[in-house]
Design a protein around this motif. Structure first.
Motif, PDB file in Angstrom:
ATOM      1  N   GLY A 118       0.828  -1.201   0.000  1.00 18.74           N
ATOM      2  CA  GLY A 118       0.000   0.000   0.000  1.00 18.74           C
ATOM      3  C   GLY A 118       0.858   1.244   0.000  1.00 18.74           C
ATOM      4  O   GLY A 118       1.811   1.391  -0.773  1.00 18.74           O
ATOM      5  N   CYS A 119       0.521   2.165   0.897  1.00 18.37           N
ATOM      6  CA  CYS A 119       1.259   3.434   0.959  1.00 18.37           C
ATOM      7  C   CYS A 119       2.456   3.360   1.883  1.00 18.37           C
ATOM      8  O   CYS A 119       3.165   4.358   2.070  1.00 18.37           O
ATOM      9  CB  CYS A 119       0.324   4.551   1.419  1.00 18.37           C
ATOM     10  SG  CYS A 119      -0.366   4.285   3.063  1.00 18.37           S
ATOM     11  N   SER A 120       2.705   2.183   2.533  1.00 15.95           N
ATOM     12  CA  SER A 120       3.824   2.030   3.463  1.00 15.95           C
ATOM     13  C   SER A 120       5.103   1.817   2.679  1.00 15.95           C
ATOM     14  O   SER A 120       5.188   0.916   1.830  1.00 15.95           O
ATOM     15  CB  SER A 120       3.571   0.846   4.407  1.00 15.95           C
ATOM     16  OG  SER A 120       4.659   0.684   5.272  1.00 15.95           O
ATOM     17  N   GLN A 121       6.096   2.638   2.951  1.00 12.36           N
ATOM     18  CA  GLN A 121       7.372   2.483   2.263  1.00 12.36           C
ATOM     19  C   GLN A 121       8.509   2.968   3.162  1.00 12.36           C
ATOM     20  O   GLN A 121       8.504   4.095   3.644  1.00 12.36           O
ATOM     21  CB  GLN A 121       7.382   3.273   0.948  1.00 12.36           C
ATOM     22  CG  GLN A 121       8.642   3.037   0.125  1.00 12.36           C
ATOM     23  CD  GLN A 121       8.575   3.727  -1.219  1.00 12.36           C
ATOM     24  OE1 GLN A 121       7.613   4.443  -1.506  1.00 12.36           O
ATOM     25  NE2 GLN A 121       9.596   3.537  -2.042  1.00 12.36           N
ATOM     26  N   VAL A 122       9.455   2.061   3.389  1.00 12.65           N
ATOM     27  CA  VAL A 122      10.648   2.391   4.178  1.00 12.65           C
ATOM     28  C   VAL A 122      11.732   2.837   3.212  1.00 12.65           C
ATOM     29  O   VAL A 122      12.025   2.150   2.222  1.00 12.65           O
ATOM     30  CB  VAL A 122      11.121   1.173   5.003  1.00 12.65           C
ATOM     31  CG1 VAL A 122      12.384   1.518   5.776  1.00 12.65           C
ATOM     32  CG2 VAL A 122      10.022   0.692   5.931  1.00 12.65           C
ATOM     33  N   ARG A 123      12.350   3.981   3.489  1.00 13.28           N
ATOM     34  CA  ARG A 123      13.353   4.541   2.588  1.00 13.28           C
ATOM     35  C   ARG A 123      14.747   4.423   3.224  1.00 13.28           C
ATOM     36  O   ARG A 123      14.938   4.764   4.380  1.00 13.28           O
ATOM     37  CB  ARG A 123      13.040   6.010   2.291  1.00 13.28           C
ATOM     38  CG  ARG A 123      11.667   6.221   1.654  1.00 13.28           C
ATOM     39  CD  ARG A 123      11.409   7.685   1.370  1.00 13.28           C
ATOM     40  NE  ARG A 123      10.072   7.894   0.841  1.00 13.28           N
ATOM     41  CZ  ARG A 123       9.726   7.742  -0.441  1.00 13.28           C
ATOM     42  NH1 ARG A 123      10.647   7.370  -1.328  1.00 13.28           N
ATOM     43  NH2 ARG A 123       8.482   7.956  -0.847  1.00 13.28           N
ATOM     44  N   GLY A 124      15.708   3.969   2.431  1.00 12.56           N
ATOM     45  CA  GLY A 124      17.083   3.907   2.893  1.00 12.56           C
ATOM     46  C   GLY A 124      17.425   2.580   3.561  1.00 12.56           C
ATOM     47  O   GLY A 124      16.598   1.685   3.719  1.00 12.56           O
ATOM     48  N   ASN A 125      18.698   2.488   3.986  1.00  9.78           N
ATOM     49  CA  ASN A 125      19.217   1.288   4.637  1.00  9.78           C
ATOM     50  C   ASN A 125      18.902   1.357   6.133  1.00  9.78           C
ATOM     51  O   ASN A 125      19.354   2.265   6.835  1.00  9.78           O
ATOM     52  CB  ASN A 125      20.727   1.195   4.411  1.00  9.78           C
ATOM     53  CG  ASN A 125      21.316  -0.083   4.996  1.00  9.78           C
ATOM     54  OD1 ASN A 125      20.610  -0.897   5.586  1.00  9.78           O
ATOM     55  ND2 ASN A 125      22.612  -0.256   4.812  1.00  9.78           N
TER      56      ASN A 125
END
Length: 224
Positions: A118-125
């Protein structure tokens, strides 16, 4: 007499040394708990910075809130350890800290598992986030061990009740009853109160042999 004094002196010296060693060990344990609490504060500040990777997730605000709470609880334990002896308070604070950590860890795990849905998104390490969480958990385990050790110290220092020695009658020989003699399992045996068995009014034991002079109120008795 000199041997008795030597034994008493040795015992007192041993007692003082034991108390001093216990107090030193207790102070060292509180100091270690304090260092662990400061370490958790440092890791919590780093975790708050790392929450930027989770800004695009629905859990972002909750992650910031729980991480901030973890920091505050660690700071509170840091303050409590400066007042050694408040062990009950310290134990309660440590339970709160442990519960807060596990909520935060579960929240990070859920957020990572929901990444890309959905709209959940983790960005980066975010691998270093897990390393920080593991370090915080290690600190908590160390603190739990320290508190258990302090509890053992406190238990050893509790004053034990002193049992006063008391007279223990030999019931196998019977129980003496004034004016009636010796009572045993078969009933009263022959015999009366001590005064008729050679005990005078002065409390000294007589043999039962003697003589008297005079009669009535002027009678004088001599016993040997």
């Amino acid at each position: 007499m000199n041997k008795l004094v030597t034994k008493i002196t040795t015992f007192c010296s041993f007692l003082v040394a034991s108390i001093a060693m216990t107090a030193t060990a207790s102070a060292d344990t509180y100091d270690h708990i304090d260092r662990m609490a400061v370490d958790i504060q440092t890791k919590a500040r780093l975790l708050i910075r790392e929450t930027v990777h989770y800004r695009s997730t629905p859990q972002y605000r909750q992650l910031v809130a729980e991480t901030s709470k973890l920091y505050r609880l660690a700071a509170h334990i840091h303050d409590v350890t400066h007042f050694e002896g408040n062990l009950v308070h310290l134990e309660a604070d440590l339970r709160d800290l442990d519960r807060c950590f596990h909520r935060l860890e579960a929240l990070f795990d859920y957020t990572e598992a929901s990444n890309g849905v959905g709209c959940s998104q983790v960005r980066g390490n975010t691998a270093h986030v897990k390393r920080l969480l593991n370090r915080v958990e290690d600190c908590i385990h160390h603190m739990q061990d320290d508190v258990a050790q302090l509890r053992r110290f406190a238990y050893r220092q509790v004053a034990r009740p002193v049992t006063q020695p008391h007279y223990r009658p030999n019931l196998n020989r019977g129980i003496y009853t004034p004016n009636r003699g010796i009572y045993n399992q078969r009933g009263y045996s022959q015999g009366t109160c001590p005064s008729s068995r050679g005990y005078g009014n002065t409390g000294r034991v007589g043999s039962g042999v003697g003589f008297s002079i005079g009669g009535g109120s002027s009678r004088i008795e001599f016993r040997f």
